[in-house]
Design a protein around this motif. Sequence first.
Motif, PDB file in Angstrom:
ATOM      1  N   HIS A   1      -6.948   1.151  10.924  1.00 39.64           N
ATOM      2  CA  HIS A   1      -6.254   2.222  10.466  1.00 39.64           C
ATOM      3  C   HIS A   1      -4.694   2.180  10.052  1.00 39.64           C
ATOM      4  O   HIS A   1      -4.171   1.340  10.840  1.00 39.64           O
ATOM      5  N   GLN A   2      -4.314   3.093   9.269  1.00 40.87           N
ATOM      6  CA  GLN A   2      -2.997   3.054   8.622  1.00 40.87           C
ATOM      7  C   GLN A   2      -2.413   4.510   8.794  1.00 40.87           C
ATOM      8  O   GLN A   2      -3.187   5.372   8.598  1.00 40.87           O
ATOM      9  N   LEU A   3      -1.378   4.636   8.990  1.00 43.88           N
ATOM     10  CA  LEU A   3      -0.349   5.964   8.931  1.00 43.88           C
ATOM     11  C   LEU A   3       0.470   6.069   8.290  1.00 43.88           C
ATOM     12  O   LEU A   3       1.468   5.241   8.209  1.00 43.88           O
ATOM     13  N   TYR A   4       0.833   7.290   7.538  1.00 46.26           N
ATOM     14  CA  TYR A   4       1.801   7.639   6.466  1.00 46.26           C
ATOM     15  C   TYR A   4       2.316   8.844   7.164  1.00 46.26           C
ATOM     16  O   TYR A   4       1.712   9.922   7.435  1.00 46.26           O
TER      17      TYR A   4
ATOM     18  N   PHE B   1      -1.751   3.325  -0.971  1.00 44.96           N
ATOM     19  CA  PHE B   1      -0.815   2.515  -0.364  1.00 44.96           C
ATOM     20  C   PHE B   1      -1.572   1.841   0.607  1.00 44.96           C
ATOM     21  O   PHE B   1      -1.425   0.611   0.829  1.00 44.96           O
TER      22      PHE B   1
ATOM     23  N   GLU C   1      -1.961  -2.256   0.852  1.00 52.42           N
ATOM     24  CA  GLU C   1      -1.706  -3.238   2.162  1.00 52.42           C
ATOM     25  C   GLU C   1      -2.717  -3.977   2.464  1.00 52.42           C
ATOM     26  O   GLU C   1      -2.624  -4.985   3.203  1.00 52.42           O
ATOM     27  N   ASN C   2      -3.857  -3.569   2.192  1.00 47.46           N
ATOM     28  CA  ASN C   2      -5.127  -4.301   2.702  1.00 47.46           C
ATOM     29  C   ASN C   2      -5.348  -5.365   1.520  1.00 47.46           C
ATOM     30  O   ASN C   2      -6.480  -6.195   1.934  1.00 47.46           O
TER      31      ASN C   2
ATOM     32  N   MET D   1      -3.073  -2.100  -8.436  1.00 47.85           N
ATOM     33  CA  MET D   1      -2.723  -3.161  -9.434  1.00 47.85           C
ATOM     34  C   MET D   1      -3.439  -4.428  -9.362  1.00 47.85           C
ATOM     35  O   MET D   1      -3.548  -5.064 -10.293  1.00 47.85           O
TER      36      MET D   1
END
Lengths: 264, 264
Positions: free
Chosen positions: B24-27, B57, B61-62, B67
Motif C-alpha cells: 500500500h502507498q500513501l499520499y 506516482f 514507485e512500483n 514514463m
Amino acid sequence: MRLGCGFIKNVVNVSRNMVLAPKHQLYRYQILPQEVNLREKLRLVALESYLLNVAGFAAQENGFGSMGMIERGVTWVLSRLGVEMTSLPNQYEWISIETWVQDYGRIATVRNFIIRDSEERVIGYAMSQWALIDINTRRPVDLRNYPEFTVFATGETVPITPPARVPILDDIPVVGEHKVVYSDIDFNGHTNSMKYIEWMLDTIEPEYHYAHQVRRFDVNYVHEITQGQTAVLLRAEHEGSMVFEVSNGETVACRAMVHWLENE
Amino acid sequence: MRLGCGFIKNVVNVSRNMVLAPKHQLYRYQILPQEVNLREKLRLVALESYLLNVAGFAAQENGFGSMGMIERGVTWVLSRLGVEMTSLPNQYEWISIETWVQDYGRIATVRNFIIRDSEERVIGYAMSQWALIDINTRRPVDLRNYPEFTVFATGETVPITPPARVPILDDIPVVGEHKVVYSDIDFNGHTNSMKYIEWMLDTIEPEYHYAHQVRRFDVNYVHEITQGQTAVLLRAEHEGSMVFEVSNGETVACRAMVHWLENE
C-alpha cells in the motif's frame, strides 16, 4: 511499507543548498501532468496558479492570510502581475518558488518571486501588486490601518520591470466569448483569476502555442466577472506583444499582454 | 529564516498514526483554493485529478509508471472509475489517499483508493480499472506480457460496488457542446480525461451544484477526443442518477453517471 513521494515540498532539500534571506519564504513543487501542454512544458495558467498559491501560503504564515483578513472585514485582491521566464519546467520536474514582500504602502503591497528549476538555477522572476478591499463595499482600504505588517517589507526587488499597465487599445477586435460556468466560479462566487488567462490563451490556435513560449507576461485585474455573465474576449497585436481584454460586455475585467518567443 | 508549509505530503505525519499494509502507498495533500467550489468543498474534477495523480506516482514507485512503460511501447489508459464519498473536504484541509493494486489480470488491472480527512477518518473510496495499450496501434496489450507486476496484486478490495458500466440510453438529449481548445489538450495530444467531467458538470446550473453534493460517481472512458474536434454533451435523468455522454459527434468518448445527495 512504502511511502509515496508525489507533491512533496521537501523541507530538508530546501535547507540543504540554500540559506534564505530574512523574511523570505520558499516552497517546492513537482509539476503535474495536468499542468503541462503538448510540449510537456508548464502552462502559463498553472504557473500563475503556483504564484498565487505561494502568495497565499506566505501571507498566511506571516499572519495576514486571506482567511484571517476576511474575519477582519477585508480581503486581498491581486491588481497587477508581471512574470518573466527564461525557460519553463517540464512535466514531473521539481521547481522552487522563493517569495517575499518588497513594499508595503498606502494602497498597495508588492510581493516578489524567484522561480528556480530542480538544479536551483533561476528560470524566472515575478512581481505582484496587491490591494486590500473591504469585503462589503469592495472599495480599497488604506493599508496604514494595518501597520503591523510593514515589518515584512524588505525593500528588495527582482531584476525585471514592474508589472506594466497594459495599454488600452482603440480598435481591439472581439475574438471569442465564454459563458461563465460552474467550473469557473471560485469559493467567493466570482470567476477564478486564472480563468481569464485560460480564456484568453484559448483564443489562440494550439499550433501557435506549440511554436512559441512565454517570455514576459503582464496582467491587470480591474473588475470581477460573476456567475451567469458572459465574458467577451478581445485580442490584438501591439508592438511585438499580444494584448488581451476580457470584459463582461460592458466593463473590462482584465487586461493582459504576452510577449512570446519562437521555439527553436 | 522561515520555511513555507504549503503542498507538503508530510511523510512524518503519515507514519505517526498509520501502519500501512504491504504494497500500500500513501499520499497527503492540502486542498487548494482553485480546487473548491462556492461552498468551499473539493470539486469532483479536482478529486479525480488527485486519484489519477496518486495512481501515477504509485505506479512509478512500483516500476510500472507511464514514463517507463512508454519507453517499452505501451501506456496505461483508465477505462473505468467508481468513487463514493460520504463527505467532501474543505479548502485548505489536508487529505490522505491510500492506494494499492487489487488485481492484475489479462486485460485489466484494478487499483483501489481510500480517501481520509485530516483526522484520518475515511471520507470515501474509489476503484479504478486500467488497461495497457500499444502506443502506436492504440490496441490493448495482454498484461501477461509483463508478469513482473503481478506481485503487486494484493487481492484486497474496497467496500464499494466496482465501477459500473454506465447505461447506454436511447433518447439522451444534447445539452451542450464544447470546441476542444489549447487548455484541454494533454501532453499526449488528447483531451485530458478530467476535462470530459468538467464539460459534463458545466452543463448543470451552478445553483444545482450548490444544492447537491456527489455521493457516487462512475465514469467509463471509451475513446479519445483530439484537438480541433467539438465535443457533444448529452445528459438525462435515469433511475435517480444523472447519466452523461460525451461524444465527438460520431463516437462516444466517455460515459458517466452521478448520484447526487441534496445538501442539508
